[in-house]
Design a protein around this motif. Sequence first.
Motif, mmCIF file in Angstrom:
data_model
loop_
_atom_site.group_PDB
_atom_site.id
_atom_site.type_symbol
_atom_site.label_atom_id
_atom_site.label_comp_id
_atom_site.label_asym_id
_atom_site.label_seq_id
_atom_site.Cartn_x
_atom_site.Cartn_y
_atom_site.Cartn_z
ATOM 1 N N ALA A 1 0.825 -1.067 0.298
ATOM 2 C CA ALA A 1 0.049 0.031 0.153
ATOM 3 C C ALA A 1 0.936 1.228 0.063
ATOM 4 O O ALA A 1 0.477 2.374 -0.822
ATOM 5 C CB ALA A 1 -0.961 0.105 1.091
ATOM 6 N N ALA A 2 1.969 1.153 0.804
ATOM 7 C CA ALA A 2 2.880 2.463 0.793
ATOM 8 C C ALA A 2 3.433 2.673 -0.730
ATOM 9 O O ALA A 2 3.661 3.752 -0.971
ATOM 10 C CB ALA A 2 4.000 2.073 1.966
ATOM 11 N N CYS B 1 3.228 5.961 -5.914
ATOM 12 C CA CYS B 1 3.296 6.107 -7.103
ATOM 13 C C CYS B 1 2.428 7.457 -8.167
ATOM 14 O O CYS B 1 1.387 7.353 -7.469
ATOM 15 C CB CYS B 1 2.603 4.918 -7.863
ATOM 16 S SG CYS B 1 3.779 3.343 -7.640
ATOM 17 N N GLU B 2 3.058 8.189 -8.653
ATOM 18 C CA GLU B 2 2.263 9.293 -9.235
ATOM 19 C C GLU B 2 1.583 8.966 -10.545
ATOM 20 O O GLU B 2 0.794 9.764 -11.112
ATOM 21 C CB GLU B 2 3.404 10.308 -9.656
ATOM 22 C CG GLU B 2 3.892 10.763 -8.413
ATOM 23 C CD GLU B 2 5.034 12.008 -8.596
ATOM 24 O OE1 GLU B 2 4.856 12.918 -9.416
ATOM 25 O OE2 GLU B 2 6.149 11.732 -7.896
ATOM 26 N N ALA B 3 1.722 7.724 -10.984
ATOM 27 C CA ALA B 3 1.182 7.256 -12.303
ATOM 28 C C ALA B 3 1.140 5.793 -12.277
ATOM 29 O O ALA B 3 2.194 5.320 -11.750
ATOM 30 C CB ALA B 3 1.715 7.910 -13.633
ATOM 31 N N PRO B 4 0.162 5.211 -12.853
ATOM 32 C CA PRO B 4 0.275 3.692 -12.927
ATOM 33 C C PRO B 4 1.111 3.100 -13.841
ATOM 34 O O PRO B 4 1.044 2.783 -15.141
ATOM 35 C CB PRO B 4 -1.347 3.224 -13.544
ATOM 36 C CG PRO B 4 -1.726 4.504 -14.303
ATOM 37 C CD PRO B 4 -1.066 5.691 -13.589
ATOM 38 N N LYS C 1 10.704 3.417 -8.665
ATOM 39 C CA LYS C 1 10.943 4.667 -7.724
ATOM 40 C C LYS C 1 10.633 4.638 -6.557
ATOM 41 O O LYS C 1 11.193 4.857 -5.531
ATOM 42 C CB LYS C 1 10.597 5.987 -8.514
ATOM 43 C CG LYS C 1 10.987 7.387 -7.992
ATOM 44 C CD LYS C 1 10.506 8.611 -8.705
ATOM 45 C CE LYS C 1 8.865 8.736 -8.860
ATOM 46 N NZ LYS C 1 8.282 9.211 -7.787
ATOM 47 N N ALA C 2 9.286 4.337 -6.390
ATOM 48 C CA ALA C 2 8.884 4.276 -5.122
ATOM 49 C C ALA C 2 9.439 3.229 -4.138
ATOM 50 O O ALA C 2 9.430 3.557 -2.977
ATOM 51 C CB ALA C 2 7.001 3.804 -5.025
ATOM 52 N N VAL C 3 9.793 1.904 -4.545
ATOM 53 C CA VAL C 3 10.581 1.080 -3.925
ATOM 54 C C VAL C 3 11.879 1.726 -3.464
ATOM 55 O O VAL C 3 12.212 1.501 -2.259
ATOM 56 C CB VAL C 3 10.716 -0.315 -4.644
ATOM 57 C CG1 VAL C 3 11.745 -1.127 -4.089
ATOM 58 C CG2 VAL C 3 9.451 -1.094 -4.886
#
Length: 338
Positions: free
Chosen positions: A83-84, A89-92, A99-101
């Motif tokens: 969920a985090a 994520c700014e886009a799917p 980047k999020a990871v």
Amino acid sequence: MAFTPVQIIGTQRSGSNLLRLMLNQLPEVSAPHPPHILERLMPLLPVYGDLTIESQFDQLIDDVCTLVETNPVPWAALTLDRAAVRQRCEAPALPEIAKAVYELKAAADGARIWTCKSMANIHYAAELEQYSTPPRYIHLFRDGRDVALSFKKAIVGEKHSYHLAQQWKSEQEASIALYENLGPGRVLRVRYEDLLKDPETELKRICSFIGAEYSETALAYHESAESRETANSGLMWQNVIKPVLTDNHRKFLTGLSEADIRIFERVAGDTLEKLGYELVYQKDGTPFSAQEIEDFSQINQELKKEFRSKLRPEDLEKRRPQEQLLKAIAGRLPLIPH
């Protein structure tokens, strides 16, 4: 916290693990061993269909997280919350998940700069440029003939000089083009041989470029827990628990056969010269025939198969979870009717 992304580009077996372990010693920098998210999952994106459909994007997020969790060199101090990841994520899109990871890993490390050393990401520079904060790129390059020799001894990669030269040339030319397009403010060129000769000077230059404070702890990388964990994960990374190997260059002169060197220079001679490396033999740009390339490909496959059969069981076992994951994902591809 606002993070600064740094992407190392070029070709593997060019000192990228050495550089990432040095940078990982700096308090401001998080540089984990890469699970090669884009390289491995971009070709499999048809599996997921329309990523604007929430359930399909969630499946991709879960698979990326599992890829990270099964990395041969574990990511310490991080439990991936799906969920985090989604929230960041700014886009799917797959690059956004990557980047999020990396941001979550940097946050867990207390760092503000994250570094990805998946060098094949040079092929996805257009996608990386879509980040809200585009990366700073470090083009780390090494004499391609030494790269070829290193790959011949590694668990990964091609094994024939023709295929190794093709790969090295493609990735170096793409990196050179990115430098010419974005300029020195966005792309820093680092010669591996210079990093060996004067690591302190090169690291100070790199730190200035990425916005990190230099520390002598970077030169003690070989004493770090991350280096020990990396070395324990495979024979191909044993050198990372040693101080800088200042003489680790031009080994190809004795390690490669004359035929191998001639093949490499015939394919990638122009690129070698472009990066400041002298050719051993007289330049020969004659293309190889289709039959020669077919023969090289057959030998390459035989060499890879033979090499894998001789690997230590423990090295294979550390890679098995990721291989099984990727095989399972590929198995979801819809069958194309004839």
